[in-house]
Design a protein around this motif. Structure first.
Motif, PDB file in Angstrom:
ATOM      1  N   UNK A 215      43.057  87.913  58.980  1.00 48.84           N
ATOM      2  CA  UNK A 215      41.674  87.483  58.877  1.00 48.84           C
ATOM      3  C   UNK A 215      41.094  88.183  57.657  1.00 48.84           C
ATOM      4  N   UNK A 216      40.784  87.406  56.616  1.00 48.21           N
ATOM      5  CA  UNK A 216      40.293  87.971  55.365  1.00 48.21           C
ATOM      6  C   UNK A 216      38.838  87.552  55.208  1.00 48.21           C
ATOM      7  N   UNK A 217      37.938  88.521  55.390  1.00 51.03           N
ATOM      8  CA  UNK A 217      36.502  88.243  55.460  1.00 51.03           C
ATOM      9  C   UNK A 217      36.208  87.102  56.430  1.00 51.03           C
ATOM     10  N   UNK A 218      36.934  87.094  57.540  1.00 54.30           N
ATOM     11  CA  UNK A 218      36.701  86.122  58.599  1.00 54.30           C
ATOM     12  C   UNK A 218      37.521  84.867  58.515  1.00 54.30           C
ATOM     13  N   UNK A 219      38.169  84.598  57.382  1.00 56.69           N
ATOM     14  CA  UNK A 219      39.024  83.419  57.249  1.00 56.69           C
ATOM     15  C   UNK A 219      40.414  83.714  57.782  1.00 56.69           C
ATOM     16  N   UNK A 231      46.342  87.632  46.599  1.00 55.12           N
ATOM     17  CA  UNK A 231      45.500  87.985  45.450  1.00 55.12           C
ATOM     18  C   UNK A 231      44.486  86.892  45.167  1.00 55.12           C
ATOM     19  N   UNK A 232      44.928  85.629  45.255  1.00 59.06           N
ATOM     20  CA  UNK A 232      44.018  84.518  45.006  1.00 59.06           C
ATOM     21  C   UNK A 232      42.904  84.476  46.048  1.00 59.06           C
ATOM     22  N   UNK A 233      43.245  84.755  47.304  1.00 56.64           N
ATOM     23  CA  UNK A 233      42.236  84.777  48.368  1.00 56.64           C
ATOM     24  C   UNK A 233      41.214  85.874  48.097  1.00 56.64           C
ATOM     25  N   UNK A 234      41.714  87.079  47.813  1.00 55.91           N
ATOM     26  CA  UNK A 234      40.803  88.202  47.570  1.00 55.91           C
ATOM     27  C   UNK A 234      39.944  87.953  46.342  1.00 55.91           C
ATOM     28  N   UNK A 235      40.548  87.472  45.268  1.00 58.68           N
ATOM     29  CA  UNK A 235      39.800  87.225  44.036  1.00 58.68           C
ATOM     30  C   UNK A 235      38.673  86.230  44.257  1.00 58.68           C
TER      31      UNK A 235
END
Length: 238
Positions: A215-219, A231-235
């Motif tokens: 879960x990356x910032x809720x996604x 990296x693309x998700x975080x960027x």
């Protein structure tokens, strides 16, 4: 008596049949790949161009996700990092091992160590061996991530073998455990119950069905992510 039998179960189960499925794209209860709708399953190339972030498979409420559970969260990175990654992982899952061995080092260097992201790791064991690995990492206290790192790196030495108890004891001794502290850890019924509660919460409250799930910032992203994908998700969130 019931509690005693439960405590004995983890130790005795470690000499049972070895765990299969190290090569799965995502790990599940059944031992079958559960890569439907998995971000990692959308490409046969383990490293993408990094131009586009993969689509999430859903979202969760971050405030609810970050509420304290039965066990204290283990965190890499700063509390005020703009991106929070919550990973549900099983110590016996091969693609969890792949993420920790091949993806996380670059993510740590480029994002976690630079204050752009933090990682929260939570247990989602699918079998007694995974429970044992999770418990040993917890018993390592401040060396949680170091123990988890060794267990992931040495999966082939303890997950598929006939006698995982002896294999895990050898690894644990390198981390400072004695035979007594090793057995005390793996007979700690309260800790076992707490590890199982972390998994139950992930499954019941946030829909975790396979490992690794991020879960990356809720996604939500189910399945192993490459360096370029993560990296693309975080960027995209910075």
């Amino acid at each position: 008596m019931a509690s005693y039998l439960s405590r004995r179960h983890i130790l005795t189960s470690l000499v049972a049949l070895p765990v299969a499925g190290l090569a799965l794209s995502a790990c599940s209860d059944s031992g079958n790949a559960t890569n439907t709708n998995s971000a990692a399953a959308t490409t046969t190339d383990p490293v993408t161009t990094g131009a586009t972030a993969p689509n999430p498979q859903g979202t969760v409420d971050m405030e609810a996700l970050l509420e304290p559970g039965t066990l204290e969260d283990k965190v890499l990175g700063e509390a005020d990092a703009p991106v929070t990654i919550v990973e549900y992982a099983s110590m016996t899952c091969g693609h969890c091992g792949n993420f920790h061995n091949n993806t996380l080092p670059a993510i740590k260097e480029n994002y976690i160590d630079t204050g752009k992201a933090r990682l929260i790791m939570r247990e989602f064991p699918f079998d007694p061996r995974a429970e044992a690995g999770a418990m040993l990492a917890r018993c390592a206290d401040d060396n949680y991530f170091a123990m988890a790192d060794v267990l992931f790196k040495q999966q082939n030495s303890w997950v598929p073998v006939d006698n995982a108890r002896e294999a895990l004891l050898r690894i644990a001794r390198l981390g400072g455990f004695t035979q007594e502290s090793f057995e005390a850890c793996l007979t700690d019924q309260a800790l076992l119950d707490e590890v199982r509660a972390v998994r139950a919460r992930g499954q019941n409250d946030f829909g975790v069905e396979a490992t690794p799930t991020f879960f990356i910032n809720g996604n939500k992203y189910s399945g192993a992510l490459s360096v370029d994908e993560m990296s693309a998700i975080i960027d995209s969130m910075l």
